[in-house]
Each structure stands twice: as structure tokens, then as C-alpha cells.
Write an enzyme that holds these catalytic residues in place. Structure first.
Site, short mmCIF file in Angstrom:
data_model
loop_
_atom_site.label_atom_id
_atom_site.label_comp_id
_atom_site.label_asym_id
_atom_site.label_seq_id
_atom_site.Cartn_x
_atom_site.Cartn_y
_atom_site.Cartn_z
N ASP A 4 43.73 34.56 34.19
CA ASP A 4 42.29 34.32 34.23
C ASP A 4 41.73 34.30 32.80
OD1 ASP A 4 39.76 34.01 35.33
OD2 ASP A 4 39.46 36.16 35.65
N ASN A 51 35.58 33.27 41.71
CA ASN A 51 36.16 34.41 41.00
C ASN A 51 35.26 35.62 41.16
OD1 ASN A 51 37.87 32.41 40.05
ND2 ASN A 51 37.89 33.19 37.96
N HIS A 85 32.85 30.88 38.63
CA HIS A 85 33.10 32.23 38.11
C HIS A 85 31.86 33.08 38.33
CE1 HIS A 85 36.89 31.85 35.60
NE2 HIS A 85 36.73 30.64 36.11
N GLY A 86 32.03 34.40 38.19
CA GLY A 86 30.87 35.29 38.23
C GLY A 86 30.33 35.52 39.62
N THR A 113 33.67 42.31 39.09
CA THR A 113 32.92 43.49 38.64
C THR A 113 32.51 44.43 39.77
OG1 THR A 113 32.11 42.24 36.74
CG2 THR A 113 30.90 44.25 37.30
N GLY A 168 29.67 39.29 35.52
CA GLY A 168 29.14 40.66 35.51
C GLY A 168 27.79 40.75 36.19
P1 13P Z 1 32.39 38.86 38.18
O1 13P Z 1 32.97 40.01 37.42
O2 13P Z 1 30.98 38.55 37.83
O3 13P Z 1 32.58 39.01 39.65
O4 13P Z 1 33.20 37.56 37.71
C1 13P Z 1 34.59 37.58 37.67
C2 13P Z 1 35.11 36.35 37.07
O5 13P Z 1 34.47 35.33 37.03
C3 13P Z 1 36.49 36.43 36.56
O6 13P Z 1 36.93 35.22 36.02
#
Ligand code: 13P
Length: 282
Positions: free
Chosen positions: A82, A230, A208-209, A233, A181
């Protein structure tokens, strides 16, 4: 079943409009919790190893362990780097048996991102692995007010076709209001941009995120064309909360405390498979 590249599963997810999650894992406890969930839900899954952790000396052994545990299941599991930090890191992880890699050149000028991604694609395809790249830049949630919230870093739909054609990439991460995050402020996703990009290329699109988005936002993003999400966090924070709560009990053992990691992965991943539509796809 041995670890597999997620390419075929992603093609199916794009066609049938659900999303395959990438969950970053950092140790065996997290991996065991993830296995609990993916086996119970029969959900194809990508195990992510985040680039700084892939650089640690134990990464090779962690990959071997994940290989071995995947052999014990009959659900498709991919092992993916990743946010690969360099072409060299992607090549090293392929030599460790990773079945897919993300090369993250999203902060580089377009030409350099294309040239580096192309090198990774050539090496990965030679061993049957898939490659994800990022076009535009997904920033951090704690800077959301000044970046993603202002459309800064959003993927330019006009460069998507060229990027995909010139790199040969298998999956494309795009920026459309998502951020890594916890979000400072309200996240707003531009789903029209997602739909527009989906209409221009046939490669599956990646968000992502995942942390901080609502179930409704996930469903909207998937309906608009996202096929991989993805997520990390919130699971890590839940694991830390679990461990703190258990450690506060005077008679808690090391095993009780570390079990908080497994419990967090098992719960979060299990719930998200239902939201993403990944459950019962294997
Ligand atoms: P989050 O930590 O916001 O869930 O995102 C994780 C991520 O995109 C890893 O590539």
C-alpha cells in the site's frame, strides 16, 4: 487457496458494482481478526502492507506468514503493498511474493508518475501481479479544510485516459474529496467526477481514506463507480481503545490486552463487508 492477484476479482466487482476492501494489517493479531471476518463473510479481500511497514526487516517474514494463512482458506486473498514509495520498493515486495502492488507517484509531476508506474507495471505483469497507481493526490484528513475540501489535488478527468494507456496500470486511485485519516470538517465526495472517470476508462477505480465516511457515502461512491476501498485508521483506533480498556482492568493478561487488536479487525471488517457488498462473493 494460495494468495491470488486481485485483478479478476476487481473486474467482477466493477461489473457487478460492489467494492473489495483493502485493510492494512501490521501484525499477526490484526491478520487473524481479518481472517475471522473474511472467512465468516466469504469476502474476497486485499491485505495491505503500508509502505513504511514494508520497509521493516520483519516484512519478508510477515508476508510468508500471510501466504501460509491464505493457504488455509478457500476465499480469494491478495497481499498488496500500500502506497509503494519507490519503484525499488515495489520490485522488492514482488520478490517477497506480494500478489499486487500500489506505486504511489501522486506527488510527482505527471510525466514522472507515468514513467515510474510503467516500470512497476512491466515488472509486476511479468510475474502475474496487478498494479495500482494514483492520479491526482489524496491528502490527509487533518488538512481537509485547506486541501480536499477546496478540491485541491482532485483527479483531472482529462489526464485519466492518457495515464491508463501509457502506464498499463490495472487499478486507479482517484481523488474526489476523500482523504486519509480522520477528517477535519465534513467530507464531501464528488460522485459526478467518479462517474465521469468511470465512463472514460475500464480499469477499476479505487477510493483511499475510508475512515470517517458514512455507510451512505460508501454506497454512493460504489454506485458511482468505485470498486476498491482502502480502510485503516478507524480499525487501528478501535484496537487501541480495546487495549486501553482491557489494560485498565487489574487482572488483565497480555493475551487479553493483545486480543483487542484481533477483536477490532474482526468487528470492523465484518461490518464493512456488508456495507461494501463484498459479503458472500466467494
Ligand atoms: P484511512 O486510514 O483513512 O481509512 O485510509 C486508509 C488508506 O487509504 C490506506 O491506503
Amino acid at each position: 487457496m494460495t494468495l491470488v492477484s486481485i485483478k479478476n476479482e476487481m473486474t467482477k466487482a466493477r461489473r457487478e458494482r460492489y467494492a473489495i476492501p483493502l485493510f492494512d494489517v501490521f501484525d499477526m493479531q490484526g491478520m487473524e481478526g481479518l481472517l475471522d471476518a473474511l472467512i465468516a463473510k466469504r469476502a474476497p479481500t486485499i491485505v495491505g502492507i503500508y509502505s513504511p511497514f514494508a520497509a521493516l526487516p520483519n516484512c519478508h517474514a510477515l508476508a510468508a506468514y500471510i501466504h501460509s494463512r491464505a493457504d488455509d482458506t478457500d476465499v480469494p486473498i491478495s497481499l498488496m503493498l500500500d502506497h509503494g514509495a519507490s519503484v525499488e520498493q515495489c520490485l522488492e515486495m514482488l520478490s517477497f511474493g506480494f500478489t499486487d502492488v500500489m506505486y504511489d507517484g501522486s506527488k510527482l509531476p505527471l510525466e514522472e508518475n507515468i514513467a515510474n508506474t510503467r516500470q512497476v507495471v512491466s515488472a509486476a505483469h511479468a510475474v502475474g501481479a496487478g498494479v495500482e497507481a494514483e492520479l491526482g493526490h489524496v491528502g490527509m484528513g487533518d488538512q481537509y479544510d485547506s486541501l480536499g475540501g477546496q478540491r485541491i489535488g482532485f483527479t483531472d478527468p482529462d489526464s485519466v485516459v492518457r495515464f491508463v494507456e501509457e502506464t498499463g496500470v490495472d487499478f486507479l486511485a482517484i481523488a474526489f474529496g476523500n482523504a486519509h485519516g480522520l477528517y477535519k470538517g465534513e467530507p464531501h465526495l464528488d460522485l459526478e467526477l467518479v462517474a465521469e472517470i468511470r465512463g472514460r476508462v475500464t480499469v477499476p477505480l479505487v477510493m483511499h481514506g475510508g475512515t470517517g465516511l458514512s455507510d451512505e457515502q460508501f454506497r454512493g461512491a460504489i454506485a458511482a463507480g468505485i470498486s476498491k476501498i482502502n480502510f485503516a485508521t478507524s480499525i487501528m483506533n478501535a484496537a487501541a481503545d480495546n487495549m486501553r480498556a482491557t489494560a485498565a482492568k487489574p487482572d488483565s493478561t497480555m493475551f487479553d490486552i493483545s486480543d483487542g487488536i484481533r477483536a477490532a479487525y474482526s468487528k470492523w471488517c465484518g461490518d464493512l463487508y456488508e456495507v461494501f457488498g463484498t459479503a458472500s462473493r466467494s
